[in-house]
Design a protein around this motif. Structure first.
Motif, PDB file in Angstrom:
ATOM      1  N   ALA A  81      -2.548   2.837  -4.355  1.00 43.79           N
ATOM      2  CA  ALA A  81      -1.670   2.797  -5.359  1.00 43.79           C
ATOM      3  C   ALA A  81      -1.451   4.194  -5.822  1.00 43.79           C
ATOM      4  O   ALA A  81      -2.202   5.147  -5.748  1.00 43.79           O
ATOM      5  CB  ALA A  81      -1.887   1.999  -6.423  1.00 43.79           C
ATOM      6  N   ASP A  82      -0.194   4.508  -6.506  1.00 39.78           N
ATOM      7  CA  ASP A  82       0.081   5.688  -6.920  1.00 39.78           C
ATOM      8  C   ASP A  82       1.114   5.279  -8.292  1.00 39.78           C
ATOM      9  O   ASP A  82       2.280   5.229  -8.076  1.00 39.78           O
ATOM     10  CB  ASP A  82       1.234   6.490  -6.132  1.00 39.78           C
ATOM     11  CG  ASP A  82       1.408   7.906  -6.829  1.00 39.78           C
ATOM     12  OD1 ASP A  82       0.711   8.237  -7.807  1.00 39.78           O
ATOM     13  OD2 ASP A  82       2.249   8.574  -6.152  1.00 39.78           O
TER      14      ASP A  82
ATOM     15  N   ASP B 294       0.921  -1.083   0.005  1.00 39.44           N
ATOM     16  CA  ASP B 294      -0.076   0.017  -0.018  1.00 39.44           C
ATOM     17  C   ASP B 294       0.874   1.303   0.074  1.00 39.44           C
ATOM     18  O   ASP B 294       1.381   1.564   0.826  1.00 39.44           O
ATOM     19  CB  ASP B 294      -0.929  -0.195   1.157  1.00 39.44           C
ATOM     20  CG  ASP B 294      -2.022   0.968   0.979  1.00 39.44           C
ATOM     21  OD1 ASP B 294      -1.967   1.933   0.295  1.00 39.44           O
ATOM     22  OD2 ASP B 294      -3.147   0.702   2.030  1.00 39.44           O
ATOM     23  N   VAL B 295       0.623   2.172  -1.131  1.00 38.44           N
ATOM     24  CA  VAL B 295       1.644   3.233  -1.284  1.00 38.44           C
ATOM     25  C   VAL B 295       0.997   4.242  -0.123  1.00 38.44           C
ATOM     26  O   VAL B 295       1.877   5.120   0.175  1.00 38.44           O
ATOM     27  CB  VAL B 295       1.520   3.756  -2.719  1.00 38.44           C
ATOM     28  CG1 VAL B 295       2.305   5.031  -2.736  1.00 38.44           C
ATOM     29  CG2 VAL B 295       2.130   2.798  -3.550  1.00 38.44           C
TER      30      VAL B 295
ATOM     31  N   SER C 242       3.609   7.498  -9.681  1.00 38.61           N
ATOM     32  CA  SER C 242       4.672   8.034  -8.660  1.00 38.61           C
ATOM     33  C   SER C 242       4.365   9.714  -8.562  1.00 38.61           C
ATOM     34  O   SER C 242       5.582  10.149  -8.441  1.00 38.61           O
ATOM     35  CB  SER C 242       5.764   7.436  -8.981  1.00 38.61           C
ATOM     36  OG  SER C 242       5.870   5.873  -8.945  1.00 38.61           O
TER      37      SER C 242
END
Length: 618
Positions: free
Chosen positions: A372-373, A362-363, A376
């Motif tokens: 999520a990413d 888990d980001v 980024s």
């Protein structure tokens, strides 16, 4: 002949290659000897050839005759066989316990083999056919005092030989073993150590440990029990084996149990049945794991024996054998399944924000709305309108183009300004031209550069005369715009704007210079003709004067003709030609190229170019 030999050729005879023939053609008889081949050759054959002749000295009428002669081999007479040395062994007497054997020597002069020889026995002089054909008599078939003999008649398969009788042999009572007891009374006539067998078991009383017990003869272990009855005939300590397990009752801890003989640990369970024969505390190992049931925490589970944390799961199967709250670690991550929020995922054990995604993956482990990413960019995929584009996350005007890339982020109708002129490409008629944004007359030329922004037919006014280049016949001449008669001279400069044949009136007399020039040319031509007439007339007169020396009549006639000729010549002088009327070519097309040059296509196929002051033929 195909066998035998010829010899002793007589007169008039000769032998050639074992064939006799005549040696004198006048002879009528011949003699010779023939010796037959050895016995066993069988039938032989021979050919005879005779030439019958008439004696006339020639061969005509002569003829050969032939025949074959067969001579069968005569059978040899058979010689009967004979026997010699006919006797009974032993002889002349035989003990009561000795077998009788007939002996003789067979011979045959022809070498024939013995077959079917007859042998007959006589007892006390009488023939006993019950023994016919036998060559021996068992001792049990003889009795003391009997006299035995046999007769033999040899046979070779063809003939019998002479019958021969053997000498007699008397059966006598003897003491064969020299034990002082006659054989007739000696149960063992050939054993000097025995003469009696009280129990009739075939073993003499001397050698029989149990002479009155026909079922026993020996007691090898001297335990008083015969070997037949003694299960252990060589063991004086044992005689019986009640359970027939091979161990005597005396030495068998379980004499009635054929499966057991020993109880080493004295626990009442035989060694065979005792899984732990030297451990009095254990007798069975139900699961066969090597640990007795009494000491095995899991007696029916071969894989387990101990449960250190007493959680009901054996230490072998218990991943956490000293932790009663855990037994399994399905994903092998070192955290028990009970405490592991992701028991089948070795990469995860916790989910802090309870969003179903482990903290490691888990980001945003503390944000239940995001996990999520993808790009980024620090904005979760759920909140990121562009989750795969790290440069974008929002689209304020909802036009599908992110705010960062959208030149007009709050204008849904615009996203680009390619020429950076402050007007979006959609609204900019010239999106790649920073100097133009609109084209009111839609002629493809921006309003800023279009001399006539509201006139779709005009964009340039090269000579700035207020008339567009397309309508201006002279786009580079501010003094001219039209050429009504298409003579290439503008109406302003053309003295005759509607007459393509005239443009100038130099003397201002109202007649065009071209017309006046044509009149003057016609006049000049008439003068030239008149001069030519005068010259011709002079030539004619000269000719007449030259011919004057001829007769008068001819002269007068010639003069008359000359005058007629002169009249004729003068009469044929042509009138002045009228002015030539020419039609000027007209303009079929006029245009201005990108370089600003103006061109014309003329009706006569020529092309003209305006050089700034005049039209030039190309």
């Amino acid at each position: 002949m195909n066998a035998g030999t010829f010899s002793n050729a007589g007169a008039n005879t000769k032998i050639v290659s074992n064939s006799p023939t005549h040696s004198n053609s006048n002879a009528r008889s011949w003699t010779f000897d023939w010796t037959a081949p050895s016995a066993g050759t069988g039938t032989i054959s021979g050919g005879i050839a005779v030439n019958t002749v008439n004696g006339d000295g020639g061969t005509y009428g002569d003829g050969w005759s032939t025949t074959t002669v067969y001579i069968a081999e005569a059978a040899s007479p058979n010689n009967p066989p004979s026997v010699s040395n006919v006797e009974i062994s032993p002889n002349p007497t035989a003990g009561v316990g000795v077998d009788l054997v007939a002996q003789y020597t067979y011979s045959d002069p022809d070498g024939d083999q013995e077959t079917g020889t007859e042998i007959r026995w006589h007892i006390d002089g009488a023939l006993n056919i019950g023994f016919d054909g036998r060559t021996s008599i068992s001792a049990s078939e003889t009795s003391i005092g009997q006299k035995w003999k046999f007769e033999v008649r040899p046979y070779d398969g063809t003939d019998y030989g002479t019958l021969v009788m053997s000498p007699e042999v008397t059966i006598v009572d003897t003491d064969s073993d020299g034990d002082g007891v006659y054989d007739s009374e000696d149960a063992f006539p050939n054993d000097p150590n025995e003469d009696t067998d009280s129990d009739g078991d075939g073993v003499g009383d001397n050698a029989d440990a149990f002479p009155t017990d026909a079922t026993e003869t020996s007691d090898q272990d001297s335990d008083g029990v015969g070997d037949n009855a003694d299960v252990f005939p060589n063991d004086p300590n044992e005689t019986t084996d009640s359970d027939e397990d091979g161990v005597g009752d005396n030495g068998d801890a379980f004499p009635n149990d054929a499966t057991e003989t020993t109880d080493t640990d004295g626990d009442g369970v035989g060694n065979n049945a005792d899984a732990f024969p030297i451990d009095p505390n254990e007798t069975s190992d139900t699961d066969g794991d090597g640990v007795g049931d009494n000491g095995d925490a899991f007696p029916t589970d071969a894989n387990e024996t101990v449960d250190t944390d007493a959680d009901g799961v054996g230490d072998n199967a218990d991943v956490f054998p000293t932790n009663a709250s855990e037994t399994v670690d399905t994903d092998g991550d070192g955290v028990g399944d009970n405490a592991d929020e992701f028991p089948t995922n070795p990469a995860e054990t916790k989910d802090t924000d309870a969003d179903g995604v482990g903290d490691n993956a888990d980001v945003f482990p503390t944000d239940a709305n995001e996990t999520a990413d993808s790009d980024s960019d620090g904005v979760g995929d759920n909140g990121d309108l562009y989750p795969l584009n790290p440069l974008e996350s929002a689209d304020s005007d909802g036009d599908g183009v992110g705010d960062n890339a959208d030149v007009f982020p709050t204008d849904a109708t615009e996203t680009l300004d390619s020429d950076s002129d402050g007007v979006g490409d959609n609204a900019d008629a010239f999106p790649t031209d920073a100097t133009e944004t609109s084209d009111q007359d839609s002629d493809g030329v921006g309003d800023n550069r279009d001399a006539f922004p509201t006139d779709a037919t005009e964009t340039l006014d090269s000579d700035s005369d207020g008339v567009g280049d397309n309508d201006d016949v002279f786009p580079h001449n501010p003094n001219e715009t039209a050429d009504s008669d298409y003579d290439g001279v503008g109406d302003n400069a053309d003295a005759f704007p509607d007459d393509p044949t005239e443009t100038l009136d130099s003397d201002g007399d109202g007649r065009g210079d071209n017309e006046q020039a044509a009149s003057e040319a016609a006049m000049q031509k008439n003068i030239t003709i008149a001069v030519l007439v005068l010259v011709l007339s002079g030539i004619t007169i000269g000719v007449v004067l030259f011919m004057r020396g001829k007769n008068e009549t001819s002269l007068v006639s010639d003069i008359s003709k000359e005058r007629d000729l002169q009249s004729t010549v003068v009469a044929t002088v042509p009138e002045a030609a009228p002015p030539i009327q020419t039609t000027a070519p007209t303009v079929t097309n006029q245009w201005t190229d990108e370089a600003g040059n103006t061109w014309r296509s003329m009706s006569d196929g020529t092309t003209l170019w305006w050089n700034g002051s005049d039209w030039q033929l190309v």
